[in-house]
Design an enzyme around this catalytic site. Structure first.
Site: not given
Length: 200
Positions: A37-39, A106
């Site tokens: 769900g980062k984006s 990352s």
């Protein structure tokens, strides 16, 4: 780097640019597994900060690989170089007085630490989007986990390549049950409390 390359000092400095924008520049570094769900969070946060009148820019992992990092693959060495380049770009945005938002898996602690070292201590905010692998895999918005399980994609983080969880992130977002707006409020409140943005 050539010995003939000399740093050129500019007349306008970061502090002046930040004052003009009425904000404290920083890197908001979203890290987590693919599908965590980062984006989604990064996009929603940028929209919120834009609505509040702050100057931001969003660097997304997939988007960067369409241009700046189009020549890189996904083995460990390429991943390291991917984050190194992104870190240098993010550093430039901080120097411009901008709040830079990044969304990158990352996976390696050392790479995230390297980016942190490029800016002042309080200019790097690590946001760990902590979503269980099984939840990420069930979402699988791009069908990547399915391909990785089938052996069609190699070096896929969480499957046959490791993800090293942050040991001490500034923000820890558990993103398997909480609502999007609740998480955005948590991040925004952190920025307010620590003086990055001033909302009157």
């Amino acid at each position: 780097m050539s010995n003939n390359t000399v740093w050129h000092n500019t007349h306008v400095v970061k502090e002046q640019r930040a004052k003009l924008k009425n904000q404290k520049p920083c890197i908001l570094w979203f890290t987590g597994l693919s599908g965590s769900g980062k984006s989604t969070l990064a996009n929603a946060l940028e929209a919120k900060l834009f609505e509040l009148g702050f100057h931001t820019y969003l660097l997304d992992g997939d988007n960067v690989r369409h241009g700046l990092n189009v020549d890189l693959g996904f083995d460990d060495n390429a991943r390291v170089e991917n984050i190194r380049r992104v870190g240098e770009v993010a550093k430039l945005f901080v120097d411009s007085g901008t709040i830079i938002i990044t969304a990158f898996i990352s996976p390696f602690i050392s790479d995230r630490a390297q980016v942190r070292s490029l800016v002042k201590e309080d200019e790097f905010i690590e946001i760990f989007v902590d979503t269980p692998l099984e939840v990420c895999e069930s979402r699988d918005p791009k069908g990547l986990y399915k391909k990785a399980r089938a052996g069609e994609i190699k070096n896929f983080t969480g499957i046959d390549s490791p993800y090293e969880k942050p040991l001490k992130s500034e923000l820890h977002i558990v993103n398997d049950k909480t609502e999007l707006n609740e998480n955005i409020d948590k991040i925004t409140d952190y920025l307010k409390t620590n003086g990055y943005i001033d909302v009157r």
